[in-house]
Design a protein around this motif. Structure first.
Motif, PDB file in Angstrom:
ATOM      1  N   GLY A  26      -4.340  -7.934  -3.618  1.00 29.23           N
ATOM      2  CA  GLY A  26      -3.900  -9.077  -4.224  1.00 29.23           C
ATOM      3  C   GLY A  26      -5.338  -9.614  -5.216  1.00 29.23           C
ATOM      4  O   GLY A  26      -5.001 -10.057  -6.402  1.00 29.23           O
ATOM      5  N   THR A 193      -1.631 -15.259  -6.152  1.00 29.48           N
ATOM      6  CA  THR A 193      -1.949 -14.093  -5.805  1.00 29.48           C
ATOM      7  C   THR A 193      -3.191 -14.124  -5.313  1.00 29.48           C
ATOM      8  O   THR A 193      -3.540 -13.366  -3.989  1.00 29.48           O
ATOM      9  CB  THR A 193      -1.892 -13.056  -6.910  1.00 29.48           C
ATOM     10  OG1 THR A 193      -0.363 -13.015  -7.480  1.00 29.48           O
ATOM     11  CG2 THR A 193      -2.141 -11.528  -6.373  1.00 29.48           C
ATOM     12  N   THR A 196      -3.657 -16.168  -1.900  1.00 28.44           N
ATOM     13  CA  THR A 196      -2.912 -15.534  -0.869  1.00 28.44           C
ATOM     14  C   THR A 196      -3.857 -14.158  -0.398  1.00 28.44           C
ATOM     15  O   THR A 196      -3.944 -14.012   0.744  1.00 28.44           O
ATOM     16  CB  THR A 196      -1.557 -14.957  -1.257  1.00 28.44           C
ATOM     17  OG1 THR A 196      -0.897 -16.097  -1.530  1.00 28.44           O
ATOM     18  CG2 THR A 196      -1.130 -14.334  -0.072  1.00 28.44           C
TER      19      THR A 196
END
Length: 227
Positions: A26, A193, A196
């Motif tokens: 990510g 993104t 996280t």
């Protein structure tokens, strides 16, 4: 033959390596997109700004402004409620987990520093100079992720409600920032993104991710049941 319910995995079916790889992927994706885009505006973002931008003074803008503020506060309040419940339930043992989750919260929010790295301009109507990734989306995602992982310690009755509120807050705040023209869609997607990703990396390092139970323990329980 029976297996004790205590040996059923308490969390998502992912081990530490999967969490680490997911977090790294990510963060790497957001970084790569930032490098490749530069100052260019993706066609979808240009279309959204042209067709969905809510100018100041219109009712939609007023609603989006309220949603942006309330959604962020809701995520932070959710985190405080979950942390308070854990502290109330496990008074003597909660200090360590809460401290590690505080590190998770702060570390996840550090994804905001990517704004300084890329210095990518946002929509022409935006008040901020650098908007990649979105600061609001970073904060709400960091709070939401921390609340979800804390809720996993409280048992099944807490997990789904907290997850629902957390995801709803992230989606609503992200959408409101795009409608207000404060961010492009790519900014809020990058924020969710990246935050996280950093969160997953820290959750793995700090051993906060609910992992699988050891296979050996399960095998031992099966043997005990047969005996």
């Amino acid at each position: 033959m029976s297996i004790s319910p205590d040996l059923v995995p308490a969390g998502p079916p992912a081990d530490r390596r999967v969490v680490l790889l997911g977090g790294a992927a990510g963060l790497a994706t957001v970084s790569l997109v930032g490098v490749l885009l530069g100052d260019d505006v993706p066609p979808l973002d240009a279309w959204l700004l042209a067709h969905l931008y809510a100018a100041p003074g219109v009712p939609v803008a007023a609603v989006a402004t309220v949603v942006s503020g309330v959604g962020t506060l809701a995520a932070l309040a959710l985190l405080l409620v979950v942390a308070g419940r854990l502290l109330w339930r496990d008074r003597r043992r909660a200090a360590g987990p809460l401290a590690r989750h505080l590190l998770l919260l702060l570390g996840s929010a550090s994804a905001l520093l990517l704004q300084v790295v890329f210095q990518r301009p946002g929509p022409p109507v935006a008040a901020a100079d650098w908007t990649y990734p979105s600061g609001h989306a970073v904060v709400v995602t960091a709070a939401a992720l921390t609340a979800v992982l804390l809720a996993w310690r409280l048992g099944p009755g807490w997990r789904r409600p907290v997850l629902t509120v957390a995801v709803g807050a992230v989606l609503l705040v992200s959408a409101s920032r795009v409608l207000l023209g404060e961010h492009y869609l790519i900014d809020v997607v990058a924020a969710v993104t990246a935050t996280t990703g950093v969160g997953l990396l820290l959750a793995s390092v700090l051993r906060l991710w609910p992992a699988r139970r050891a296979a050996a323990s399960t095998a031992g329980s099966i043997g005990a049941g047969l005996g």
